[in-house]
Scaffold this active site. Structure first.
Site, PDB file in Angstrom:
ATOM      1  N   ASP A 134       0.871  -1.165   0.000  1.00 37.74           N
ATOM      2  CA  ASP A 134       0.000   0.000   0.000  1.00 37.74           C
ATOM      3  C   ASP A 134       0.914   1.222   0.000  1.00 37.74           C
ATOM      4  O   ASP A 134       1.574   1.494   1.009  1.00 37.74           O
ATOM      5  CB  ASP A 134      -0.886  -0.036   1.244  1.00 37.74           C
ATOM      6  CG  ASP A 134      -1.847   1.134   1.341  1.00 37.74           C
ATOM      7  OD1 ASP A 134      -1.670   2.129   0.593  1.00 37.74           O
ATOM      8  OD2 ASP A 134      -2.767   1.067   2.171  1.00 37.74           O
ATOM      9  N   SER A 170      -1.795  12.596 -14.994  1.00 40.72           N
ATOM     10  CA  SER A 170      -3.118  12.767 -15.569  1.00 40.72           C
ATOM     11  C   SER A 170      -3.192  14.137 -16.239  1.00 40.72           C
ATOM     12  O   SER A 170      -2.458  15.046 -15.855  1.00 40.72           O
ATOM     13  CB  SER A 170      -4.158  12.692 -14.443  1.00 40.72           C
ATOM     14  OG  SER A 170      -5.414  13.171 -14.860  1.00 40.72           O
ATOM     15  N   TYR A 177      -8.469  15.748  -6.326  1.00 42.52           N
ATOM     16  CA  TYR A 177      -7.722  15.013  -7.349  1.00 42.52           C
ATOM     17  C   TYR A 177      -6.877  15.916  -8.251  1.00 42.52           C
ATOM     18  O   TYR A 177      -5.675  15.667  -8.397  1.00 42.52           O
ATOM     19  CB  TYR A 177      -8.680  14.148  -8.183  1.00 42.52           C
ATOM     20  CG  TYR A 177      -7.993  13.355  -9.262  1.00 42.52           C
ATOM     21  CD1 TYR A 177      -7.330  12.176  -8.957  1.00 42.52           C
ATOM     22  CD2 TYR A 177      -8.010  13.770 -10.592  1.00 42.52           C
ATOM     23  CE1 TYR A 177      -6.699  11.434  -9.944  1.00 42.52           C
ATOM     24  CE2 TYR A 177      -7.386  13.047 -11.584  1.00 42.52           C
ATOM     25  CZ  TYR A 177      -6.720  11.877 -11.252  1.00 42.52           C
ATOM     26  OH  TYR A 177      -6.090  11.151 -12.224  1.00 42.52           O
ATOM     27  N   LYS A 204      -2.701  15.889  -8.661  1.00 44.17           N
ATOM     28  CA  LYS A 204      -1.999  15.647  -9.923  1.00 44.17           C
ATOM     29  C   LYS A 204      -1.146  16.851 -10.330  1.00 44.17           C
ATOM     30  O   LYS A 204      -0.089  16.687 -10.938  1.00 44.17           O
ATOM     31  CB  LYS A 204      -2.998  15.261 -11.024  1.00 44.17           C
ATOM     32  CG  LYS A 204      -3.619  13.894 -10.781  1.00 44.17           C
ATOM     33  CD  LYS A 204      -2.527  12.839 -10.597  1.00 44.17           C
ATOM     34  CE  LYS A 204      -3.047  11.446 -10.464  1.00 44.17           C
ATOM     35  NZ  LYS A 204      -1.960  10.446 -10.488  1.00 44.17           N
TER      36      LYS A 204
END
Length: 177
Positions: free
Chosen positions: A64, A145, A162, A166
């Site tokens: 993880d 991304s 998010y 990124k």
């Protein structure tokens, strides 16, 4: 790819999608791959999907990336069993929908930050230290991304933290360079 024959690669987020595809391609190109992800059963299925002659070149490791100790343990295993890492593909990432101003949103915000930012930090640090110690001219590749370059607007979907995570990967990549 001749330079990388029988060299070790680590791929995070290897249990599905881009990570799984990268693992398969690297193994087929002659690299030995440590496939890191939380879902060990999917890693084992990925290994089983390879032709029998190539299965010995993929090593599933439950890891993880949000847990620094897991990352350190995985890199130590690669160092001890595969001679150290030559290529790191930071691919692990998560997207959780939500609003950054929602009450009680810490859990999904932490999941994104800890995976998308801290996972890259931990893995890159460990790869760099191993490469430096072993005098390896390797590569570290950060899969990112389009949200790392602009904030996409998707009607009806709240991207929460998010895009910020990124953008951080974009900035970290430039900083590492």
């Amino acid at each position: 790819m001749e330079r990388w024959q029988n060299k070790a690669a680590i791929v995070t987020g290897a249990s599905s999608g881009i990570g799984a595809a990268v693992c398969i391609d690297l193994v087929k190109a002659g690299m030995t791959v440590a496939a890191l992800a939380r879902r060990e059963e999917r890693l084992n299925a990925l290994k089983d999907s390879l032709p029998k002659a190539l299965r010995g070149n993929l090593h599933p490791i439950r890891c993880d990336v949000t847990q620094e100790a897991d990352v350190i343990r995985a890199f130590r295993w690669v160092d001890e069993h595969l001679g150290g890492v030559h290529v790191l593909i930071n691919n692990a990432g998560v997207l959780r929908e939500g609003n950054m101003t929602d009450a009680n949103n810490t859990e999904y915000i932490r999941a994104v930050i800890d995976t998308n930012i801290m996972g890259v930090v931990y893995a890159t640090r460990e790869a760099f230290q191993t490469m430096k110690t072993k005098d390896v001219a390797g590569h570290i590749i950060n899969i990112n991304s389009i949200a790392g370059h602009y904030v996409p607007i998707i009607p009806g979907f709240l991207m929460s933290i998010y895009p910020a995570s990124k953008h951080a990967v974009t900035a970290m990549t430039e900083t590492y360079r």
